[in-house]
Scaffold this active site. Sequence first.
Site, mmCIF file in Angstrom:
data_model
loop_
_atom_site.group_PDB
_atom_site.id
_atom_site.type_symbol
_atom_site.label_atom_id
_atom_site.label_comp_id
_atom_site.label_asym_id
_atom_site.label_seq_id
_atom_site.Cartn_x
_atom_site.Cartn_y
_atom_site.Cartn_z
ATOM 1 N N ARG A 167 0.863 -1.196 0.000
ATOM 2 C CA ARG A 167 0.000 0.000 0.000
ATOM 3 C C ARG A 167 0.894 1.238 0.000
ATOM 4 O O ARG A 167 1.721 1.416 0.885
ATOM 5 C CB ARG A 167 -0.930 0.006 1.199
ATOM 6 C CG ARG A 167 -1.861 1.209 1.173
ATOM 7 C CD ARG A 167 -2.963 1.133 2.203
ATOM 8 N NE ARG A 167 -2.497 0.855 3.523
ATOM 9 C CZ ARG A 167 -2.575 -0.321 4.141
ATOM 10 N NH1 ARG A 167 -3.135 -1.342 3.533
ATOM 11 N NH2 ARG A 167 -2.110 -0.491 5.351
ATOM 12 N N HIS B 268 -1.826 4.010 6.542
ATOM 13 C CA HIS B 268 -2.851 3.055 6.981
ATOM 14 C C HIS B 268 -4.258 3.638 6.786
ATOM 15 O O HIS B 268 -5.170 2.960 6.339
ATOM 16 C CB HIS B 268 -2.618 2.716 8.453
ATOM 17 C CG HIS B 268 -3.675 1.855 9.041
ATOM 18 N ND1 HIS B 268 -3.760 0.508 8.778
ATOM 19 C CD2 HIS B 268 -4.696 2.150 9.879
ATOM 20 C CE1 HIS B 268 -4.806 0.011 9.431
ATOM 21 N NE2 HIS B 268 -5.382 0.985 10.098
ATOM 22 N N TYR C 118 6.987 5.875 10.844
ATOM 23 C CA TYR C 118 7.538 4.528 11.010
ATOM 24 C C TYR C 118 8.017 3.889 9.703
ATOM 25 O O TYR C 118 8.625 2.844 9.724
ATOM 26 C CB TYR C 118 6.511 3.601 11.683
ATOM 27 C CG TYR C 118 5.171 3.531 10.969
ATOM 28 C CD1 TYR C 118 4.983 2.697 9.876
ATOM 29 C CD2 TYR C 118 4.087 4.298 11.398
ATOM 30 C CE1 TYR C 118 3.769 2.635 9.224
ATOM 31 C CE2 TYR C 118 2.864 4.247 10.751
ATOM 32 C CZ TYR C 118 2.709 3.410 9.665
ATOM 33 O OH TYR C 118 1.508 3.353 9.018
HETATM 34 C C1 LIG Z 1 -9.463 -6.574 17.114
HETATM 35 C C2 LIG Z 1 -8.782 -5.324 16.705
HETATM 36 N N1 LIG Z 1 -7.594 -4.998 17.236
HETATM 37 C C3 LIG Z 1 -6.956 -3.866 16.846
HETATM 38 C C4 LIG Z 1 -7.539 -3.022 15.945
HETATM 39 C C5 LIG Z 1 -6.832 -1.744 15.508
HETATM 40 N N2 LIG Z 1 -6.355 -1.921 14.149
HETATM 41 C C6 LIG Z 1 -7.011 -1.397 13.098
HETATM 42 S S1 LIG Z 1 -6.297 -1.795 11.624
HETATM 43 C C7 LIG Z 1 -5.071 -2.657 12.395
HETATM 44 C C8 LIG Z 1 -3.979 -3.325 11.590
HETATM 45 C C9 LIG Z 1 -4.494 -4.237 10.547
HETATM 46 O O1 LIG Z 1 -3.444 -4.718 9.765
HETATM 47 P P1 LIG Z 1 -3.723 -5.691 8.579
HETATM 48 O O2 LIG Z 1 -4.596 -6.806 9.016
HETATM 49 O O3 LIG Z 1 -2.413 -6.060 8.000
HETATM 50 O O4 LIG Z 1 -4.581 -4.819 7.540
HETATM 51 P P2 LIG Z 1 -4.141 -3.503 6.747
HETATM 52 O O5 LIG Z 1 -4.597 -2.346 7.582
HETATM 53 O O6 LIG Z 1 -2.668 -3.538 6.558
HETATM 54 O O7 LIG Z 1 -4.888 -3.548 5.459
HETATM 55 C C10 LIG Z 1 -5.235 -2.635 13.769
HETATM 56 C C11 LIG Z 1 -4.318 -3.291 14.730
HETATM 57 C C12 LIG Z 1 -8.801 -3.387 15.435
HETATM 58 N N3 LIG Z 1 -9.439 -2.631 14.527
HETATM 59 N N4 LIG Z 1 -9.398 -4.530 15.815
HETATM 60 MG MG LIG Z 2 -1.420 -5.176 6.411
#
Ligand SMILES: Cc1ncc(C[n+]2csc(CCOP(=O)(O)OP(=O)(O)O)c2C)c(N)n1
Ligand SMILES: [Mg+2]
Length: 381
Positions: free
Chosen positions: A284, A288, A297
Amino acid sequence: MPASLASGLIPYALGVSDEGVNVSGPAGPPEPAHWAGTAPLRLVAPDGTPVGDTDVGLSPEQLRDLLRRMIVARRLDSECIALQRQGELTVYPGFEGQEAAQIGSALALGPDDFVFPTFRELAAAMVRGVDAVQYLHYHRGTWHGGPYDPRATGFGPICIPIATQIAHAVGHALGQKLDALDACTLAYFGDGATSEGDFHEAANMAGVFGVPLVLFCQNNGWAISVPATQQTAGEIWRRAQGYGFPGVRVDGNDVLAVYAATRDAVARAREGEGPTLIEALTYRIGAHSTADDAGRYRDDHEVDAARAFDPIGRYRTWLLSEGHADQGFVTACEQEADAFAMEVRAGVIATAAPPVEWMFDWTFAAPTEAFQRMRDEALGE
Ligand SMILES: Cc1ncc(C[n+]2csc(CCOP(=O)(O)OP(=O)(O)O)c2C)c(N)n1
Ligand SMILES: [Mg+2]
């Protein structure tokens, strides 16, 4: 159909080299760090040259449609970021760089299949026929999950809690199996989601019950500020073996490869052969979300290097060099994308907040006294 695909997923899923092949070759640009390891299924190289059998069974018109959808989705994505910056959306999670992963996979589904998304699959949602303005209600804060109809579109509500939708998808797929439907379920999730217990529980149950499910991981190498290398010691696609079903590693920025891998997984599911885990290696470009500053970061050099793997540029080069489209088609797609972005912008801005009482009216059949008090206060009664 390429011979490797015709014979099923396992030949290219489990028979690939374990030796960390960089299929760009030594002369190619350095791939993102989290792409290291097993070579993914790749049909078109990052510079647009074919490296596999690109006959995935799509007509020239369908091949053009892939490019059109990717261009429109990217343009809309950038418009959404602008809308958030202008205060018209509350927060928005962009997906620049992930267009091939989303569109290639969603287009491999049939109308009766069902998708459980995360919060980042606007491009896939549009493939399923979800109205973009309705989808964006969620990000405007005017509705929970968006008011689109999941049944009509085969696209579930946006899911914020990481990985929870994967368990829902297994349940849905089990229902499809019990009802003997000729349909399957696809769950999208990120690399970070695979660190959650929910992923393990869902994948394990999917394997045990042999449900018609495609587990589609978009591995962009980051879970907000945590790099994939710090949260997962192994390769994600390999976990499938432990659950008793095939895993596939695919170049998620190669739309034809994504389409082919998903189509095969869908066919397996429909034929009663159970789930498949697809790890789509992607990157990406943006942060985020609009609430995140990736510069705190992530090194800018990493982002610049990843641009060499852009899914749209690569596919456009291939499409033009194969003679399936000309520059006029590309220009028309860009014009359509601009017009569509303006249409969605106008629709979003025209979306008013629903009446405050709706928040209360649809919560309890018989409101409690305390709840009634809150309602009265909110409404100034
Ligand atoms: C259960 C839970 N824990 C923490 C969060 C906070 N949070 C939102 S997005 C994220 C990271 C997600 O990473 P990934 O699965 O790799 O998806 P990406 O955002 O990279 O598409 C986190 C920890 C959440 N939404 N739900
Ligand atoms: Mg990811």
